[in-house]
Design a protein around this motif. Structure first.
Motif, PDB file in Angstrom:
ATOM      1  N   ALA A   1      -8.058  14.115  41.393  1.00 39.56           N
ATOM      2  CA  ALA A   1      -9.201  13.384  40.841  1.00 39.56           C
ATOM      3  C   ALA A   1      -9.772  14.110  39.634  1.00 39.56           C
ATOM      4  O   ALA A   1     -10.164  13.481  38.648  1.00 39.56           O
ATOM      5  N   THR A   2      -9.787  15.435  39.698  1.00 37.30           N
ATOM      6  CA  THR A   2     -10.304  16.220  38.575  1.00 37.30           C
ATOM      7  C   THR A   2      -9.488  15.987  37.320  1.00 37.30           C
ATOM      8  O   THR A   2     -10.033  15.763  36.230  1.00 37.30           O
ATOM      9  N   ARG A   3      -8.156  16.024  37.448  1.00 33.49           N
ATOM     10  CA  ARG A   3      -7.316  15.861  36.275  1.00 33.49           C
ATOM     11  C   ARG A   3      -7.376  14.428  35.732  1.00 33.49           C
ATOM     12  O   ARG A   3      -7.333  14.209  34.524  1.00 33.49           O
ATOM     13  N   ARG A   4      -7.483  13.453  36.640  1.00 35.31           N
ATOM     14  CA  ARG A   4      -7.622  12.074  36.164  1.00 35.31           C
ATOM     15  C   ARG A   4      -8.966  11.875  35.462  1.00 35.31           C
ATOM     16  O   ARG A   4      -9.043  11.172  34.444  1.00 35.31           O
ATOM     17  N   LEU A   5      -9.998  12.467  36.016  1.00 35.68           N
ATOM     18  CA  LEU A   5     -11.313  12.381  35.393  1.00 35.68           C
ATOM     19  C   LEU A   5     -11.274  12.991  33.998  1.00 35.68           C
ATOM     20  O   LEU A   5     -11.771  12.396  33.029  1.00 35.68           O
ATOM     21  N   ALA A   6     -10.675  14.165  33.881  1.00 44.76           N
ATOM     22  CA  ALA A   6     -10.576  14.816  32.573  1.00 44.76           C
ATOM     23  C   ALA A   6      -9.783  13.948  31.596  1.00 44.76           C
ATOM     24  O   ALA A   6     -10.159  13.819  30.421  1.00 44.76           O
ATOM     25  N   GLY A   7      -8.694  13.349  32.075  1.00 44.57           N
ATOM     26  CA  GLY A   7      -7.899  12.495  31.206  1.00 44.57           C
ATOM     27  C   GLY A   7      -8.689  11.305  30.686  1.00 44.57           C
ATOM     28  O   GLY A   7      -8.595  10.952  29.505  1.00 44.57           O
ATOM     29  N   LEU A   8      -9.477  10.693  31.552  1.00 42.59           N
ATOM     30  CA  LEU A   8     -10.302   9.567  31.121  1.00 42.59           C
ATOM     31  C   LEU A   8     -11.364  10.003  30.114  1.00 42.59           C
ATOM     32  O   LEU A   8     -11.626   9.315  29.128  1.00 42.59           O
ATOM     33  N   LEU A   9     -11.976  11.141  30.372  1.00 44.20           N
ATOM     34  CA  LEU A   9     -12.990  11.648  29.443  1.00 44.20           C
ATOM     35  C   LEU A   9     -12.372  11.923  28.070  1.00 44.20           C
ATOM     36  O   LEU A   9     -12.982  11.636  27.035  1.00 44.20           O
ATOM     37  N   ILE A  10     -11.165  12.477  28.062  1.00 47.52           N
ATOM     38  CA  ILE A  10     -10.482  12.746  26.793  1.00 47.52           C
ATOM     39  C   ILE A  10     -10.222  11.439  26.056  1.00 47.52           C
ATOM     40  O   ILE A  10     -10.440  11.340  24.843  1.00 47.52           O
TER      41      ILE A  10
ATOM     42  N   GLN B   1     -11.894   8.831  26.195  1.00 44.88           N
ATOM     43  CA  GLN B   1     -13.186   8.322  25.726  1.00 44.88           C
ATOM     44  C   GLN B   1     -13.810   9.230  24.665  1.00 44.88           C
ATOM     45  O   GLN B   1     -14.967   9.031  24.286  1.00 44.88           O
ATOM     46  N   LEU B   2     -13.020  10.224  24.218  1.00 42.58           N
ATOM     47  CA  LEU B   2     -13.474  11.180  23.196  1.00 42.58           C
ATOM     48  C   LEU B   2     -14.661  12.009  23.676  1.00 42.58           C
ATOM     49  O   LEU B   2     -15.479  12.465  22.871  1.00 42.58           O
ATOM     50  N   ARG B   3     -14.723  12.234  24.969  1.00 45.43           N
ATOM     51  CA  ARG B   3     -15.775  13.066  25.559  1.00 45.43           C
ATOM     52  C   ARG B   3     -15.150  14.406  25.963  1.00 45.43           C
ATOM     53  O   ARG B   3     -15.127  14.789  27.123  1.00 45.43           O
ATOM     54  N   GLU B   4     -14.625  15.099  24.967  1.00 44.98           N
ATOM     55  CA  GLU B   4     -13.805  16.283  25.231  1.00 44.98           C
ATOM     56  C   GLU B   4     -14.618  17.458  25.761  1.00 44.98           C
ATOM     57  O   GLU B   4     -14.115  18.256  26.558  1.00 44.98           O
ATOM     58  N   ASP B   5     -15.864  17.598  25.336  1.00 45.55           N
ATOM     59  CA  ASP B   5     -16.690  18.689  25.867  1.00 45.55           C
ATOM     60  C   ASP B   5     -16.887  18.526  27.374  1.00 45.55           C
ATOM     61  O   ASP B   5     -16.841  19.516  28.123  1.00 45.55           O
ATOM     62  N   GLU B   6     -17.096  17.291  27.822  1.00 45.48           N
ATOM     63  CA  GLU B   6     -17.222  17.042  29.253  1.00 45.48           C
ATOM     64  C   GLU B   6     -15.909  17.335  29.967  1.00 45.48           C
ATOM     65  O   GLU B   6     -15.906  17.881  31.080  1.00 45.48           O
ATOM     66  N   ALA B   7     -14.804  16.963  29.353  1.00 38.23           N
ATOM     67  CA  ALA B   7     -13.499  17.223  29.965  1.00 38.23           C
ATOM     68  C   ALA B   7     -13.267  18.722  30.133  1.00 38.23           C
ATOM     69  O   ALA B   7     -12.744  19.172  31.157  1.00 38.23           O
ATOM     70  N   ILE B   8     -13.669  19.496  29.140  1.00 36.80           N
ATOM     71  CA  ILE B   8     -13.530  20.956  29.231  1.00 36.80           C
ATOM     72  C   ILE B   8     -14.341  21.485  30.402  1.00 36.80           C
ATOM     73  O   ILE B   8     -13.870  22.323  31.190  1.00 36.80           O
ATOM     74  N   ASP B   9     -15.567  20.995  30.548  1.00 45.58           N
ATOM     75  CA  ASP B   9     -16.416  21.442  31.659  1.00 45.58           C
ATOM     76  C   ASP B   9     -15.796  21.074  33.003  1.00 45.58           C
ATOM     77  O   ASP B   9     -15.840  21.866  33.960  1.00 45.58           O
ATOM     78  N   VAL B  10     -15.210  19.875  33.099  1.00 42.82           N
ATOM     79  CA  VAL B  10     -14.605  19.417  34.347  1.00 42.82           C
ATOM     80  C   VAL B  10     -13.403  20.273  34.729  1.00 42.82           C
ATOM     81  O   VAL B  10     -13.199  20.602  35.910  1.00 42.82           O
ATOM     82  N   LEU B  11     -12.603  20.665  33.741  1.00 42.68           N
ATOM     83  CA  LEU B  11     -11.364  21.403  34.008  1.00 42.68           C
ATOM     84  C   LEU B  11     -11.565  22.902  34.195  1.00 42.68           C
ATOM     85  O   LEU B  11     -10.694  23.573  34.759  1.00 42.68           O
ATOM     86  N   ARG B  12     -12.678  23.426  33.729  1.00 40.61           N
ATOM     87  CA  ARG B  12     -12.847  24.882  33.699  1.00 40.61           C
ATOM     88  C   ARG B  12     -12.767  25.505  35.083  1.00 40.61           C
ATOM     89  O   ARG B  12     -12.034  26.481  35.300  1.00 40.61           O
ATOM     90  N   ALA B  13     -13.522  24.983  36.038  1.00 36.06           N
ATOM     91  CA  ALA B  13     -13.557  25.597  37.374  1.00 36.06           C
ATOM     92  C   ALA B  13     -12.201  25.568  38.067  1.00 36.06           C
ATOM     93  O   ALA B  13     -11.734  26.609  38.553  1.00 36.06           O
ATOM     94  N   PRO B  14     -11.514  24.414  38.153  1.00 36.80           N
ATOM     95  CA  PRO B  14     -10.198  24.449  38.799  1.00 36.80           C
ATOM     96  C   PRO B  14      -9.186  25.307  38.057  1.00 36.80           C
ATOM     97  O   PRO B  14      -8.340  25.956  38.685  1.00 36.80           O
ATOM     98  N   ALA B  15      -9.258  25.338  36.734  1.00 35.99           N
ATOM     99  CA  ALA B  15      -8.339  26.187  35.974  1.00 35.99           C
ATOM    100  C   ALA B  15      -8.575  27.654  36.302  1.00 35.99           C
ATOM    101  O   ALA B  15      -7.621  28.417  36.540  1.00 35.99           O
ATOM    102  N   ASP B  16      -9.829  28.057  36.347  1.00 36.85           N
ATOM    103  CA  ASP B  16     -10.156  29.449  36.671  1.00 36.85           C
ATOM    104  C   ASP B  16      -9.808  29.793  38.115  1.00 36.85           C
ATOM    105  O   ASP B  16      -9.567  30.955  38.444  1.00 36.85           O
ATOM    106  N   ALA B  17      -9.775  28.748  38.985  1.00 30.89           N
ATOM    107  CA  ALA B  17      -9.479  28.968  40.401  1.00 30.89           C
ATOM    108  C   ALA B  17      -7.982  28.962  40.698  1.00 30.89           C
ATOM    109  O   ALA B  17      -7.586  29.120  41.853  1.00 30.89           O
ATOM    110  N   GLY B  18      -7.152  28.779  39.663  1.00 26.54           N
ATOM    111  CA  GLY B  18      -5.711  28.866  39.877  1.00 26.54           C
ATOM    112  C   GLY B  18      -4.973  27.556  39.926  1.00 26.54           C
ATOM    113  O   GLY B  18      -3.799  27.523  40.322  1.00 26.54           O
TER     114      GLY B  18
END
Length: 210
Positions: A107-116, A118-135
């Motif tokens: 769901a996180t990756r799909r959410l980020a894809g939709l935000l991207i 919609q040109l809402r890339e700053d939000e996508a970065i925020d959404v992806l940061r925690a799972p990326a940092d968690a491995g």
């Protein structure tokens, strides 16, 4: 032929399969049967496909909506995809936020894809940061690609090092490409040797865009 409602509702998987197959076999895809009719989420998902493939996306949304709103994570992702295809992207984004916040990686990756999209890339970065940092390697690659596109190549390189070192070949190739583009060819060559040294490990699948 009557629908085998009783055995399907009682959990008989063979009857449930027969129940969900009958509409498409008889060409009656305009008669959407609800999850209550066929007894389980798997049947609803099976029914949803011929409806959506034949253009009946509104009916498909109705079929998959009940399990989605009941909290079925797979149904939530499917419903979000259907909403997005209907141009209802803001609704899809809102729907995916709760499972993403709860740690559903898909769901996180799909959410980020939709935000991207919609040109809402700053939000996508925020959404992806925690799972990326968690491995989450897929989230890390998705975030790194987004950062690189925005000119933040050093951040992208730092983000890709852990999955590349652990044997993620997709991350290693992208990391090497970024390093080479910055004139750091020796580092790029070193990065590409790591996957060969660790062997052919199973790789995570590419992230969905929804």
């Amino acid at each position: 032929m009557d629908k085998p409602r009783i055995p399907a509702d009682a959990g008989d998987q063979a009857a449930a399969k027969q129940s969900r197959d009958l509409p498409s076999r008889q060409g009656r895809v305009d008669e959407p049967w609800t999850p209550a009719d066929v007894g389980n989420w798997a049947a609803a998902e099976h029914l949803n496909n011929p409806l959506s493939n034949r253009g009946g996306k509104d009916e498909a949304i109705g079929v998959v909506g009940a399990p989605a709103h009941a909290g079925d994570s797979r149904a939530v992702r499917r419903l979000a995809g259907l909403l997005a295809k209907r141009g209802r992207k803001d609704e899809a984004i809102d729907l995916l936020r709760a499972p993403a916040d709860a740690g559903d990686r898909r769901a996180t990756r799909r959410l980020a894809g939709l935000l991207i999209r919609q040109l809402r890339e700053d939000e996508a970065i925020d959404v992806l940061r925690a799972p990326a940092d968690a491995g989450d390697w897929s989230a890390a690659r998705q975030l790194a690609e987004l950062l690189a596109r925005r000119g933040r190549k050093d951040e992208a390189i730092d983000l890709l090092r852990a999955p590349a070192d652990a044997g993620d070949r997709a991350a290693a190739r992208r990391l090497a490409e970024l390093l080479a583009n910055l004139g750091r060819a020796d580092e790029a060559i070193t990065v590409l040797r790591v996957p060969a040294d660790v062997g052919d490990r199973p790789q995570p699948s590419s992230w969905p865009i929804c």
